[in-house]
Scaffold this active site. Sequence first.
Site, PDB file in Angstrom:
ATOM      1  N   SER A   1       0.875  -0.981   0.106  1.00  0.00           N
ATOM      2  CA  SER A   1       0.134   0.202   0.145  1.00  0.00           C
ATOM      3  C   SER A   1       1.113   1.660  -0.009  1.00  0.00           C
ATOM      4  CB  SER A   1      -0.792   0.102   1.190  1.00  0.00           C
ATOM      5  OG  SER A   1      -1.363   1.485   1.629  1.00  0.00           O
TER       6      SER A   1
ATOM      7  N   TYR B   1      -1.064  -0.738  10.563  1.00  0.00           N
ATOM      8  CA  TYR B   1      -1.697  -1.530   9.015  1.00  0.00           C
ATOM      9  C   TYR B   1      -0.791  -0.937   8.581  1.00  0.00           C
ATOM     10  CZ  TYR B   1      -3.887  -1.145   4.541  1.00  0.00           C
ATOM     11  OH  TYR B   1      -4.255  -0.976   2.859  1.00  0.00           O
TER      12      TYR B   1
HETATM   13  N1  NAD Z   1      -8.916  -0.218  -0.953  1.00  0.00           N
HETATM   14  C1  NAD Z   1      -7.416   0.713  -0.714  1.00  0.00           C
HETATM   15  O1  NAD Z   1      -7.582   1.594  -0.911  1.00  0.00           O
HETATM   16  C2  NAD Z   1      -6.693  -0.502  -0.688  1.00  0.00           C
HETATM   17  C3  NAD Z   1      -4.959   0.223  -1.152  1.00  0.00           C
HETATM   18  C4  NAD Z   1      -4.145   0.549  -0.876  1.00  0.00           C
HETATM   19  C5  NAD Z   1      -4.098  -1.442  -0.644  1.00  0.00           C
HETATM   20  N2  NAD Z   1      -4.671  -2.346  -0.853  1.00  0.00           N
HETATM   21  C6  NAD Z   1      -4.980  -3.156  -0.718  1.00  0.00           C
HETATM   22  O2  NAD Z   1      -5.176  -4.204  -1.356  1.00  0.00           O
HETATM   23  C7  NAD Z   1      -5.846  -5.589  -1.048  1.00  0.00           C
HETATM   24  C8  NAD Z   1      -7.029  -5.988  -1.350  1.00  0.00           C
HETATM   25  O3  NAD Z   1      -7.630  -5.328  -0.045  1.00  0.00           O
HETATM   26  P1  NAD Z   1      -9.137  -4.240  -1.362  1.00  0.00           P
HETATM   27  O4  NAD Z   1      -9.617  -3.184  -1.830  1.00  0.00           O
HETATM   28  O5  NAD Z   1      -9.755  -5.499  -2.024  1.00  0.00           O
HETATM   29  O6  NAD Z   1     -10.537  -4.827  -0.062  1.00  0.00           O
HETATM   30  P2  NAD Z   1     -11.468  -6.156   0.015  1.00  0.00           P
HETATM   31  O7  NAD Z   1     -11.837  -6.157   1.506  1.00  0.00           O
HETATM   32  O8  NAD Z   1     -12.368  -5.689  -1.276  1.00  0.00           O
HETATM   33  O9  NAD Z   1     -10.978  -7.526  -0.137  1.00  0.00           O
HETATM   34  C9  NAD Z   1     -10.368  -7.949   0.865  1.00  0.00           C
HETATM   35  C10 NAD Z   1     -10.477  -9.427   0.308  1.00  0.00           C
HETATM   36  O10 NAD Z   1      -9.854 -10.162   2.033  1.00  0.00           O
HETATM   37  C11 NAD Z   1     -10.782 -11.035   2.154  1.00  0.00           C
HETATM   38  N3  NAD Z   1      -9.433 -11.515   4.093  1.00  0.00           N
HETATM   39  C12 NAD Z   1      -9.518 -10.697   5.167  1.00  0.00           C
HETATM   40  N4  NAD Z   1      -9.086 -11.685   5.938  1.00  0.00           N
HETATM   41  C13 NAD Z   1      -8.978 -12.652   5.386  1.00  0.00           C
HETATM   42  C14 NAD Z   1      -8.246 -13.548   5.548  1.00  0.00           C
HETATM   43  N5  NAD Z   1      -8.188 -13.786   7.154  1.00  0.00           N
HETATM   44  N6  NAD Z   1      -7.603 -14.710   5.041  1.00  0.00           N
HETATM   45  C15 NAD Z   1      -8.363 -14.571   4.124  1.00  0.00           C
HETATM   46  N7  NAD Z   1      -8.904 -13.671   3.656  1.00  0.00           N
HETATM   47  C16 NAD Z   1      -9.701 -12.553   3.875  1.00  0.00           C
HETATM   48  C17 NAD Z   1     -11.767 -10.281   2.200  1.00  0.00           C
HETATM   49  O11 NAD Z   1     -12.567 -11.741   2.662  1.00  0.00           O
HETATM   50  C18 NAD Z   1     -11.731  -9.936   1.209  1.00  0.00           C
HETATM   51  O12 NAD Z   1     -12.702 -10.414  -0.179  1.00  0.00           O
HETATM   52  C19 NAD Z   1      -5.173  -5.368   0.856  1.00  0.00           C
HETATM   53  O13 NAD Z   1      -4.551  -6.029   0.639  1.00  0.00           O
HETATM   54  C20 NAD Z   1      -5.255  -4.100   0.868  1.00  0.00           C
HETATM   55  O14 NAD Z   1      -4.840  -3.500   2.246  1.00  0.00           O
HETATM   56  C21 NAD Z   1      -6.181  -1.639  -0.333  1.00  0.00           C
END
Ligand code: NAD
Length: 309
Positions: A177, A190
């Site tokens: 991130s 985080y």
């Molecule tokens: N959305 C943002 O703004 C953003 C920004 C930077 C980085 N990210 C990173 O991108 C990645 C994806 O995030 P997203 O935005 O798609 O969020 P999201 O919440 O839509 O997806 C996250 C997924 O991870 C799964 N998950 C959570 N805990 C889990 C566990 N213990 N075991 C297995 N699966 C698990 C959830 O069920 C979900 O399907 C993450 O690592 C997040 O930190 C997101």
Amino acid sequence: MSFNLQSSKKLFIFLGKSLFTLLEAMIFALLPKQQKNVAGEIVLITGAGSGLGRLLALQFAGRGSVLVLWDVNKEGNEETYKMAQEAGAARVHAYTCDCSQKEEVYRVADQVKKEVGDVSILINNAGIVTGKNFLDCPDELMEKSFDVNFKAHLWTYKAFLPAMIANDHGHLVCISSSAGLVGVNGLADYCASKFAAFGLAESVFVETFVQNQKGIKTTIVCPFFIKTGMFEGCTTACPSLLPILEPEYAAEKIVEAILQEKMYLYMPKFLYFLMFLKSFLPLKTALLIGDYLDIFHAMDGFLERKKKL
Ligand SMILES: NC(=O)c1ccc[n+]([C@@H]2O[C@H](COP(=O)([O-])OP(=O)(O)OC[C@H]3O[C@@H](n4cnc5c(N)ncnc54)[C@H](O)[C@@H]3O)[C@@H](O)[C@H]2O)c1
């Protein structure tokens, strides 16, 4: 005297090779990049049940990859499974796996090896956010952030990297991130977990480089906010420089980076400039920039998800 000759020779070789790599990078920056073929590759995506993970799965499905989808959310994962089949994946396998549990990761990884084969592209994408100020964050939530956002990467690397090394073929993708590049208030646990994931991915890359395991590639992804719902309510004061990213755009850029075997992907591009500034500006100036971009208030409207993971 012989020491001087030796060290001057070493210096000239180093300068010559460095110049060559710089020229090479400049030339390749101008040419259309070659993309690797991922048809038939076994691609494992953690957190495939929604958001970015689902979109990445669909991107690889359209390229004929064999998909292994992991998520703690069975329902969401099954939805992605159906969508990936419709999108043309060679084969799709969905597994319910809580990546925060080491033993569960190892157990499901063994199942994948037996039922599907050696994973060649591992995308550590599952993530959670607590979004609380450091002292307000309960210990168990902090531990959970580390378990999902960082430690799961340790266990999946341990499970799948040995076969990649044996085959001299593999790609490790770390979804970190922008919070893995710079500390942000309201995101201490985080940020720490994302810095850790970044550090692990970079270190393992260096290990494979030093051990001459040229077939193992690494991509580390650092996006700013993406509209997936994870950071619902968060804002940007400067959408022209730091826009909140569309999930489809983010997924396309990530797949492009993987196919081009690019090591680092920061999104939006302005993050590269911010990191450059952070490396030399006086702290007070850097804080003024943070204040101007309203970074210190980005988490003010954060809406915690009600669903317990
Ligand atoms: N959305 C943002 O703004 C953003 C920004 C930077 C980085 N990210 C990173 O991108 C990645 C994806 O995030 P997203 O935005 O798609 O969020 P999201 O919440 O839509 O997806 C996250 C997924 O991870 C799964 N998950 C959570 N805990 C889990 C566990 N213990 N075991 C297995 N699966 C698990 C959830 O069920 C979900 O399907 C993450 O690592 C997040 O930190 C997101």
